[in-house]
Motif scaffolding. Structure first.
Motif, PDB file in Angstrom:
ATOM      1  N   GLU A 135       0.816  -1.203   0.000  1.00 11.25           N
ATOM      2  CA  GLU A 135       0.000   0.000   0.000  1.00 11.25           C
ATOM      3  C   GLU A 135       0.858   1.264   0.000  1.00 11.25           C
ATOM      4  OE1 GLU A 135      -2.699   0.026   3.249  1.00 11.25           O
ATOM      5  OE2 GLU A 135      -3.631  -1.888   2.727  1.00 11.25           O
ATOM      6  N   ASP A 136       0.481   2.215  -0.844  1.00 12.23           N
ATOM      7  CA  ASP A 136       1.096   3.540  -0.790  1.00 12.23           C
ATOM      8  C   ASP A 136       0.729   4.207   0.534  1.00 12.23           C
ATOM      9  OD1 ASP A 136       1.801   2.946  -3.361  1.00 12.23           O
ATOM     10  OD2 ASP A 136       0.642   4.561  -4.295  1.00 12.23           O
ATOM     11  N   PHE A 137       1.540   5.165   0.958  1.00 12.44           N
ATOM     12  CA  PHE A 137       1.206   5.955   2.136  1.00 12.44           C
ATOM     13  C   PHE A 137       1.567   7.408   1.906  1.00 12.44           C
ATOM     14  CE2 PHE A 137       5.445   4.197   2.814  1.00 12.44           C
ATOM     15  CZ  PHE A 137       6.171   5.255   3.328  1.00 12.44           C
ATOM     16  N   GLN A 138       1.023   8.281   2.742  1.00 13.51           N
ATOM     17  CA  GLN A 138       1.190   9.719   2.592  1.00 13.51           C
ATOM     18  C   GLN A 138       2.011  10.309   3.722  1.00 13.51           C
ATOM     19  OE1 GLN A 138      -0.543   9.983  -0.906  1.00 13.51           O
ATOM     20  NE2 GLN A 138      -0.197  11.948   0.132  1.00 13.51           N
ATOM     21  N   THR A 141       1.726  16.038   1.630  1.00 18.34           N
ATOM     22  CA  THR A 141       1.338  15.966   0.215  1.00 18.34           C
ATOM     23  C   THR A 141       2.136  14.944  -0.573  1.00 18.34           C
ATOM     24  OG1 THR A 141       2.922  17.711  -0.353  1.00 18.34           O
ATOM     25  CG2 THR A 141       0.683  18.399   0.224  1.00 18.34           C
ATOM     26  N   VAL A 142       3.054  14.248   0.094  1.00 21.62           N
ATOM     27  CA  VAL A 142       3.987  13.342  -0.585  1.00 21.62           C
ATOM     28  C   VAL A 142       3.451  11.911  -0.528  1.00 21.62           C
ATOM     29  CG1 VAL A 142       6.353  12.487  -0.675  1.00 21.62           C
ATOM     30  CG2 VAL A 142       5.902  14.844   0.066  1.00 21.62           C
ATOM     31  N   THR A 143       3.280  11.308  -1.692  1.00 21.00           N
ATOM     32  CA  THR A 143       2.884   9.909  -1.773  1.00 21.00           C
ATOM     33  C   THR A 143       4.123   9.036  -1.916  1.00 21.00           C
ATOM     34  OG1 THR A 143       0.791  10.481  -2.852  1.00 21.00           O
ATOM     35  CG2 THR A 143       1.537   8.201  -3.069  1.00 21.00           C
ATOM     36  N   VAL A 144       4.216   8.007  -1.091  1.00 23.34           N
ATOM     37  CA  VAL A 144       5.350   7.085  -1.114  1.00 23.34           C
ATOM     38  C   VAL A 144       4.840   5.696  -1.487  1.00 23.34           C
ATOM     39  CG1 VAL A 144       7.285   6.103   0.177  1.00 23.34           C
ATOM     40  CG2 VAL A 144       6.476   8.431   0.710  1.00 23.34           C
ATOM     41  N   THR A 145       5.494   5.074  -2.455  1.00 17.56           N
ATOM     42  CA  THR A 145       5.162   3.716  -2.876  1.00 17.56           C
ATOM     43  C   THR A 145       6.242   2.765  -2.394  1.00 17.56           C
ATOM     44  OG1 THR A 145       4.028   4.514  -4.869  1.00 17.56           O
ATOM     45  CG2 THR A 145       4.726   2.199  -4.853  1.00 17.56           C
ATOM     46  N   PHE A 159      11.745   2.383  -1.945  1.00 23.18           N
ATOM     47  CA  PHE A 159      10.690   3.390  -1.960  1.00 23.18           C
ATOM     48  C   PHE A 159      10.719   4.201  -3.253  1.00 23.18           C
ATOM     49  CE2 PHE A 159      11.863   2.713   2.501  1.00 23.18           C
ATOM     50  CZ  PHE A 159      10.635   2.364   3.028  1.00 23.18           C
ATOM     51  N   ARG A 160       9.528   4.462  -3.772  1.00 29.79           N
ATOM     52  CA  ARG A 160       9.368   5.389  -4.897  1.00 29.79           C
ATOM     53  C   ARG A 160       8.645   6.630  -4.403  1.00 29.79           C
ATOM     54  NH1 ARG A 160       6.968   4.581 -11.052  1.00 29.79           N
ATOM     55  NH2 ARG A 160       6.932   6.821 -11.533  1.00 29.79           N
TER      56      ARG A 160
END
Length: 252
Positions: A135-138, A141-145, A159-160
């Motif tokens: 799951e991506d997380f925030q 405002t930054v989304t981390v994959t 991490f992306r």
């Protein structure tokens, strides 16, 4: 988005204690490598990936300011050994540590005083933010994959963040995880040395992943003294593959 390489060496650092090879004796500052970590400045926030035993030395060069999140890849000491040095940053409130459940359990066992319910004066103020590889997380405002890679038999995370991805201690990764890297501009990936290792990619293996992902630019990190001299190695690499070094700053 600015990325600063705080350390680009493997667990022993470079120079390696007790070694007299040409790399360890090099006077080229690019051949001196602290343990691996990066600082990311994005949307007014300061993030880090991993918190190495060299953390204190690494952050002295920057303003003393709030760290908005530390993304932890796995529990090996060269990636988490600086957690106790987060104590001064408690003046800004809890430092958020983003990690998987398995890693949290390891750190609670290894550093119980940092994670106990009662914290005496001087203990770092830490907040665990549980994440999952699926799951991506925030962070604001930054989304981390998160990206699952295997460090031999140990599942760890890369991490992306937008068009940037950071993968350290890679040995193998599945096709599904490679797809998470589609369209990135900048890839940072580990390349321990040129010869085979049980839990780390060789230089050639890292270059094969780069060929599959096809980022615009790639940077190699987590390098041992066995990979050779920076000046020699950079002449062997394709134009779009560069050697990271401590203190290097890039804009993404």
């Amino acid at each position: 988005m600015k990325v600063i390489f705080l350390g680009t060496g493997t667990s022993t650092g470079v120079p390696q204690l007790g070694c007299g090879c040409e790399v360890c004796k090099s006077t080229d500052p690019r051949d001196r490598r602290l343990r691996t970590s990066v600082r990311i400045e994005i949307d007014g926030k300061v993030l880090m990936i991993d918190c190495s035993p060299d953390f204190r030395q690494q952050v002295l060069a920057f303003p003393f300011e709030k760290i908005d999140g530390i993304l932890l890849t796995h529990e090996h000491y060269d990636h988490v050994g600086g957690i106790d040095d987060l104590r001064p940053f408690s003046v800004f409130g809890p430092v958020d540590l983003y990690m998987e459940e398995r890693l949290e359990n390891a750190l609670r066992e290894r550093l119980p005083y940092c994670f106990s319910g009662y914290k005496y004066s001087g203990v770092p103020n830490l907040a665990v933010r549980r994440i999952s590889a699926d799951e991506d997380f925030q962070i604001g405002t930054v989304t981390v994959t998160p990206i699952r890679v295997m460090h031999y038999r140990l599942p760890i995370l890369g991490f992306r963040i937008r068009n940037f991805a950071y993968l350290t201690d890679v040995k193998t990764m599945e096709e599904t995880e490679l797809k998470k890297l589609e369209g990135i501009d900048t890839l940072v990936i580990s390349a321990l040395r040129k010869t085979e290792h049980i839990s780390h990619q060789t230089l050639d293996q890292a270059l094969k992943i780069i060929d599959m992902v096809k980022p615009t630019t790639s940077y190699l990190t987590h390098m041992s003294h066995e990979i050779g001299m920076h000046a020699d190695l950079e002449r062997e690499l394709p134009d779009h593959v560069l050697l990271a070094y401590d203190g290097l700053q890039i804009s993404v």
